[in-house]
Enzyme design. Structure first.
Site: not given
Length: 412
Positions: A120, A187
């Protein structure tokens, strides 16, 4: 390419529903019930107050038309309008471009630092300095490679555009680093929002894994927080933990999971939407020093199907979300609509939906959600902005690193 979203009285039929039978989504909208028709993941959880989840559709949903204004772009993460109407965009793999008014991207801007683009991570949000017109200064966040892993960092630089649609970053300086460093690829957050006093709000994640995520409750850690800093990266005056031993002075609020949506409202107040687990995406208005619960208090369940911690949805000392979604919308990108071009959305929040694949519109009654509508775009939405023309611009994203488009939404 223009594509109407046909919205009959009290319905919201997107392009996916322009032929064939009426879907459950359209039926729910026609009946004025919640747009969400699927069962929640956490079936035993109950909202703390009315309209905290599954708010009704507005009496008449908004008629909009869509047009693709830029296509075949790299995998974008964010966009920002320049004063002349061009768009500055960031690509996850680490490139920054200026998109011309005709939708064509210029060459890569030189001087962008190396990013950790696995999972991510990547080149994330971008924001213009409040004095951009005179300083040319921009701020951007990225997952920075570091000894022992990586972390979300914020840099400032002067954007020096050239005559060929490109440019370079001058005087680049990393002004803030989320600590501690962690060797993971999930995250990172993150959004950058300038407040009315030129304070910079920075949202981050808690790195997802069980071992680091508990640090969202630790004021000595920078995981799972919102920060408020000045343009040099220093704690902003008046921050709640400035003189607290063992606490990071940049922290504004804590107990967050993964915040990829943030904006100011019409009063200049800071709002966020964060990713929940299976269920539990949250709308919050983070306030100084307050605890938003994660991972001790949350709606939704773990990806395994087990409860998160003790399965608590409320606890003394933690804040309730203003609104939550179960199932999730996958929130990324957020804007407050204060323009006049789409009067039905005046005062509403517009949220990009990665999972819901469209724009989620929250109509507010004070600081509570009154109604929710969804504009289906048949694509994962990574960012949402209101343009200088009052239109809404949504950045699409393809899974697996595919390309992006920018879609313009106007009143039909």
């Amino acid at each position: 390419m223009k594509r109407p979203l046909i919205l009959l009285a009290g319905t919201a039929l997107g392009a996916a529903f322009m032929s064939g039978p009426i879907s459950g989504l359209a039926l729910a909208q026609a009946q004025g019930t919640s747009v969400e028709t699927q069962a929640p993941n956490a079936r035993d959880q109950k909202p703390a107050f009315a309209n905290q989840t599954r708010a009704r559709q507005p009496a008449a949903t908004t008629k909009v038309t869509t047009a693709v204004v830029a296509r075949d772009l790299p995998n974008l993460w964010s966009m920002e309008f320049l004063p002349d109407g061009r768009m500055l965009v960031t690509a996850k793999e680490g490139a920054m471009h200026i998109v011309a008014k005709d939708g064509k991207p210029g060459p890569k801007i030189e001087g962008v630092p190396k990013v950790a683009s696995g999972g991510q991570g990547g080149l994330l949000d971008v924001a213009l300095a409040p004095d951009f017109q005179t300083s040319g200064k921009i701020f951007f966040s990225f997952s920075e490679p570091r000894d022992g892993g990586n972390g979300t960092s914020v840099a400032s630089a002067k954007l020096a555009a050239d005559g060929n649609g490109g440019g370079r970053l001058d005087n680049l300086k990393v002004i803030f680093r989320q600590m501690p460093t962690y060797d993971g690829n999930k995250h990172f957050g993150s959004r950058l929002v300038f407040g009315p006093q030129n304070e910079l709000y920075v949202t981050v994640g808690e790195r997802s894994d069980r071992q680091p995520r508990v640090q969202a409750q630790d004021l000595a850690s920078g995981l799972g927080k919102t920060f408020r800093i000045d343009m040099e990266g220093k704690p902003f005056p008046g921050n709640p933990h400035l003189n607290r031993d063992g606490a990071r002075p940049e922290i504004w609020s804590h107990g967050h999971r993964n915040l990829q949506a943030a904006t100011l409202d019409g009063q200049g107040r800071f709002w966020t939407v964060e990713h929940g687990p299976r269920g539990g995406d949250e709308l919050n208005r983070p306030e100084a020093g307050k605890n938003y619960g994660w991972p001790n208090v949350t709606y939704g369940i773990d990806y395994s199907g087990a409860p998160i911690g003790k399965g608590l949805t409320a606890k003394t000392g933690t804040e309730q979300p203003i609104y939550y979604w179960d199932p999730v919308i996958g929130p990324s990108g957020m804007a407050y609509y204060g323009a006049d071009a789409i009067p039905e959305w005046k005062g509403a929040f517009l949220i990009g939906g990665l999972v819901s694949q469209g724009v989620v519109v929250l109509h507010m009654d004070g600081d509570k959600v009154a109604t929710e509508e969804r504009i289906p775009l048949d694509a994962r939405i990574r960012d949402v902005k209101v343009g200088p023309d009052g239109a809404v611009y949504a950045v699409t994203e393809e899974r697996g690193g595919g390309g992006s488009s920018i879609v313009k939404l106007t009143k039909a």
